[in-house]
Design an enzyme around this catalytic site. Structure first.
Site, PDB file in Angstrom:
ATOM      1  N   HIS A  67     -88.305  43.496  -2.930  1.00 49.06           N
ATOM      2  CA  HIS A  67     -87.460  42.353  -2.560  1.00 49.06           C
ATOM      3  C   HIS A  67     -86.261  42.194  -3.494  1.00 49.06           C
ATOM      4  CE1 HIS A  67     -90.061  40.060  -5.492  1.00 49.06           C
ATOM      5  NE2 HIS A  67     -88.905  39.473  -5.730  1.00 49.06           N
ATOM      6  N   SER A 207     -88.995  38.846 -11.275  1.00 45.90           N
ATOM      7  CA  SER A 207     -89.444  39.808 -10.273  1.00 45.90           C
ATOM      8  C   SER A 207     -89.043  41.226 -10.640  1.00 45.90           C
ATOM      9  CB  SER A 207     -88.848  39.478  -8.907  1.00 45.90           C
ATOM     10  OG  SER A 207     -89.559  38.444  -8.289  1.00 45.90           O
ATOM     11  N   GLY A 208     -89.934  42.164 -10.337  1.00 45.22           N
ATOM     12  CA  GLY A 208     -89.653  43.574 -10.582  1.00 45.22           C
ATOM     13  C   GLY A 208     -90.055  44.056 -11.955  1.00 45.22           C
TER      14      GLY A 208
END
Length: 253
Positions: A67, A207-208
């Site tokens: 995402h 995120s990530g």
């Protein structure tokens, strides 16, 4: 394409393109360059700019969340203080190729993993170095102590984002913990971490980034609660090791 992709969804820690990066809740500043695998991603979609975390897995490949995809992704390696102009070993490299897992589902966040091929190989040194991936299909036992890191918000009540890399220790939780309180949790492809009683968790903008357990990247920050309360959901890296290795071989010259 959503505009404020870094904004948390009602039940998600999702950080897609369209806002700014986040900071660890309950964490503290990491020792500079103590995590040489960490990557900061600048994501551009037209006029919209957002950020994600990621981690170096070889000289020319970075792993992150699916995402975190965007039209153009610039990868910063060897960074600690993002505002500093004195980090001489910082390397800025554009992603040549972006490979999202073909089964990635935006609604459920299942298969939330993306491999980035860098435009050129990173120069490895004490500030820039890959992290090991786990053996394929290895399971991490509940109770295992792991660590997370990122450049994001430290509180849902504070809108400021970290300039310096933050870190926190979190514990792996039983799958049942996330099955109960996190929608769309899939034990086969996801990993649950973060004790609610300890309050340490990734948040908006993390995120990530990797969940590191015993020196290996066992998870990728995927989603969590809107208020940053643990636990968070991570993509289970070991399940995807065969896919990662296959894609890396395919893209190598």
């Amino acid at each position: 394409m959503q505009v404020y992709i870094w904004l948390l969804l009602p039940m998600a820690l999702l950080l897609p393109p369209g806002a700014r990066s986040g900071e660890i809740i309950g964490g503290r500043e990491a020792r500079p360059h103590s995590r040489p695998y960490m990557a900061f991603l600048k994501i551009q979609d037209g006029k919209n700019i957002s950020h994600c975390g990621g981690f170096l897995v070889s000289e020319d490949f970075v792993l992150t969340a699916a995402h975190c995809n965007g039209a153009k992704i610039t990868v910063y390696l060897g960074a600690h203080n993002l505002k500093s102009k004195r980090e001489q070993r910082r390397q800025v490299i554009t992603a040549r190729a972006k490979i999202c897992h073909p089964r990635y589902n935006k609604k459920t966040q299942n298969y939330d993993i993306m491999l980035l091929q860098l435009e050129k190989k990173a120069e490895l040194n004490r500030c820039v170095n890959p992290i090991r991936l786990p053996p394929a299909h290895q399971r991490v036992r509940p109770g295992t102590k792991c660590s997370i890191a990122g450049w994001g918000r430290t509180s849902p009540h504070i809108k400021l984002f970290a300039d310096k890399l933050q870190k926190a220790d979190v514990v792996v939780m039983p799958d049942a913990t996330c099955t109960y309180c996190r929608s769309n949790y899939n034990p086969s492809t996801m990993l649950c971490a973060g004790d609610p009683e300890e309050g340490k968790n990734p948040f908006e903008g993390d995120s990530g980034g990797p969940l590191v357990c015993r020196g290996m990247a066992q998870g990728i920050v995927s989603y969590g609660s809107a208020n940053g309360t643990p636990p968070a959901v991570y993509t289970r890296v070991s399940i995807f090791v065969p896919w990662i290795e296959k894609m890396m071989r395919k893209l190598q010259p």
